[in-house]
Motif scaffolding. Structure first.
Motif, PDB file in Angstrom:
ATOM      1  N   ASP A  23       6.961 -32.829 -30.123  1.00 49.97           N
ATOM      2  CA  ASP A  23       7.825 -31.689 -30.341  1.00 49.97           C
ATOM      3  C   ASP A  23       8.950 -32.062 -31.149  1.00 49.97           C
ATOM      4  OD1 ASP A  23       6.453 -29.541 -29.035  1.00 49.97           O
ATOM      5  OD2 ASP A  23       7.036 -29.849 -26.936  1.00 49.97           O
ATOM      6  N   ARG A  77       9.982 -22.718 -36.702  1.00 54.74           N
ATOM      7  CA  ARG A  77       8.706 -21.941 -36.905  1.00 54.74           C
ATOM      8  C   ARG A  77       8.856 -20.726 -37.575  1.00 54.74           C
ATOM      9  NH1 ARG A  77       6.975 -22.109 -30.640  1.00 54.74           N
ATOM     10  NH2 ARG A  77       6.523 -24.073 -30.327  1.00 54.74           N
ATOM     11  N   ASP A  80       3.643 -28.224 -33.437  1.00 47.97           N
ATOM     12  CA  ASP A  80       2.581 -29.418 -33.039  1.00 47.97           C
ATOM     13  C   ASP A  80       1.520 -28.440 -32.232  1.00 47.97           C
ATOM     14  OD1 ASP A  80       4.273 -28.988 -30.807  1.00 47.97           O
ATOM     15  OD2 ASP A  80       3.140 -30.404 -29.763  1.00 47.97           O
ATOM     16  N   SER A 109      -0.313 -27.935 -29.258  1.00 48.21           N
ATOM     17  CA  SER A 109      -0.303 -28.474 -28.032  1.00 48.21           C
ATOM     18  C   SER A 109      -1.252 -27.424 -27.201  1.00 48.21           C
ATOM     19  CB  SER A 109       1.130 -28.374 -27.095  1.00 48.21           C
ATOM     20  OG  SER A 109       1.670 -26.970 -27.309  1.00 48.21           O
ATOM     21  N   ASP A 110      -1.257 -26.014 -27.605  1.00 46.93           N
ATOM     22  CA  ASP A 110      -1.857 -24.976 -26.724  1.00 46.93           C
ATOM     23  C   ASP A 110      -3.323 -24.816 -27.487  1.00 46.93           C
ATOM     24  OD1 ASP A 110      -0.135 -24.903 -24.784  1.00 46.93           O
ATOM     25  OD2 ASP A 110       1.002 -23.145 -25.977  1.00 46.93           O
TER      26      ASP A 110
END
Ligand code: ADP
Ligand code: TPP
Ligand code: MG
Ligand code: MG
Ligand code: MG
Length: 302
Positions: free
Chosen positions: A66, A139, A201, A203-204
């Protein structure tokens, strides 16, 4: 406590390490990147699937990714650990070794933490970072006309998890990828220097995390499956389990690869590969169409 704090080499950003009421971490840019993420036994890891070293490494990797996804480098980590009273010393030693091992890969040290008794193992990490004078890559900066690119492999952690859940033999590389993600922590700053317009990144899940960029940037993002190249070991595990390898690549979390957008004119830095494009509109599509399968892990859906 001494076992956790002693005998470690502290890198340059650690001005004062563990031992006093608080640590002192260098902030050369005069602004600090800060993030936190927690791993909970049963939810994020199982001790019968992962070693304490693996879990410590994953906890740092998840947080460091992150920091890197802001275009920054890591400067220090704070580790809060909850452990049952009967936790063997070998488990806390292994965790500590894993935390330090992965911290060293990022170039930062563990500067402090907390230790409490709890019913199951919980590891909560706070990561700090520095931008070395550059603006952060948010983002919200993706522009129609940009390319979408990733650095790192996709879907291998989800494939490894599926192998573990199904209890099938083999596929050790995928299981290893699930136990310990292997982000290349140099990719974020390189992307920032090259002019990335947004960064995150994975992650989900790729589609879920690109969805955060699409929402924050008020654009739409299309992923082209022809540009995703599944590995042979993922293909063979997918065949064995009767699933599509693209379900893992598009919706699998925890690889902590990096995904971002760049102006089409940019020569991408090493390790970055184009997988799609940014357009006017909203949401994320795959090959120009809505995707019926999972977009990613949702913290409260299961
Ligand atoms: N309990 C909370 N309090 C404040 N902010 C939070 C909390 N949980 C998540 N956030 C913020 O929401 C954003 C998204 O969180 P998350 O999905 O966990 O991000 P990531 O997948 O990058 O770890 C982050 O900016 C995070 O700091
Ligand atoms: C025992 C076990 N079950 C399921 C999973 C799968 N899993 C757990 S969390 C997660 C995604 C990320 O989790 P989250 O807590 O949302 O982390 P963040 O997005 O904040 O980094 C996935 C795919 C796992 N790693 N271990
Ligand atoms: Mg989080
Ligand atoms: Mg993230
Ligand atoms: Mg999440």
């Amino acid at each position: 406590m001494d076992r956790i704090t002693q005998g470690r080499h502290h890198p340059a950003d650690t001005v004062l390490g563990p031992g006093d009421d608080a640590a002192i971490v260098a902030a050369p840019s005069r602004s600090v990147v800060a993030t936190t993420d927690m791993l909970v036994q049963g939810r994020h890891f199982r001790l019968d699937w992962s070693s304490p070293v693996d879990i410590g490494r994953k906890a740092i990797a998840q947080n460091a990714a992150d920091v890197v996804a802001m275009g920054a480098r890591c400067t220090g980590f704070l580790v809060a650990l909850g452990c049952p009273s009967d936790t063997p010393i070998s488990v806390t030693d292994g965790l500590t070794d894993g935390l330090w091992l992965e911290a060293e890969r990022t170039g930062a040290g563990i500067v402090g933490g907390d230790l409490v008794q709890s019913e199951s193992l919980v590891i909560s990490i706070t990561a700090l970072g520095d931008l070395d004078g550059r603006p952060a890559v948010l983002r919200s900066g993706a522009q129609p006309g940009d390319v979408v690119a990733v650095a790192g492999r996709l879907g291998r952690s989800a494939a490894g998890l599926a192998v573990l859940l199904a209890g099938i033999d083999g596929h050790d590389g995928l299981v290893d990828a699930h136990r310990v993600p292997s982000p290349d922590y140099s990719r974020g700053a390189a992307a920032a220097r090259a002019g990335a317009t947004s960064l995150t990144d994975v992650s989900d899940g790729l589609l879920a995390d690109l969805g955060h960029i699409a929402d924050a940037s008020s654009v739409s993002i299309d992923v082209v499956t022809e540009l995703l190249h599944p590995d042979d070991d993922m293909r063979s595990a997918a065949n064995e389990l009767g699933v599509s390898v693209f379900d893992w690549m598009l919706g699998g979390g925890e690889d902590h690869a990096f995904a971002g957008t760049f102006p089409a004119s940019v020569i991408l830095p090493d390790g970055w590969v184009v997988i799609g494009a940014v357009h006017d509109g909203s949401g994320v599509t795959v090959d120009g169409r809505g995707h019926d399968g999972s977009h990613g892990w949702s913290s409260f859906s299961v």
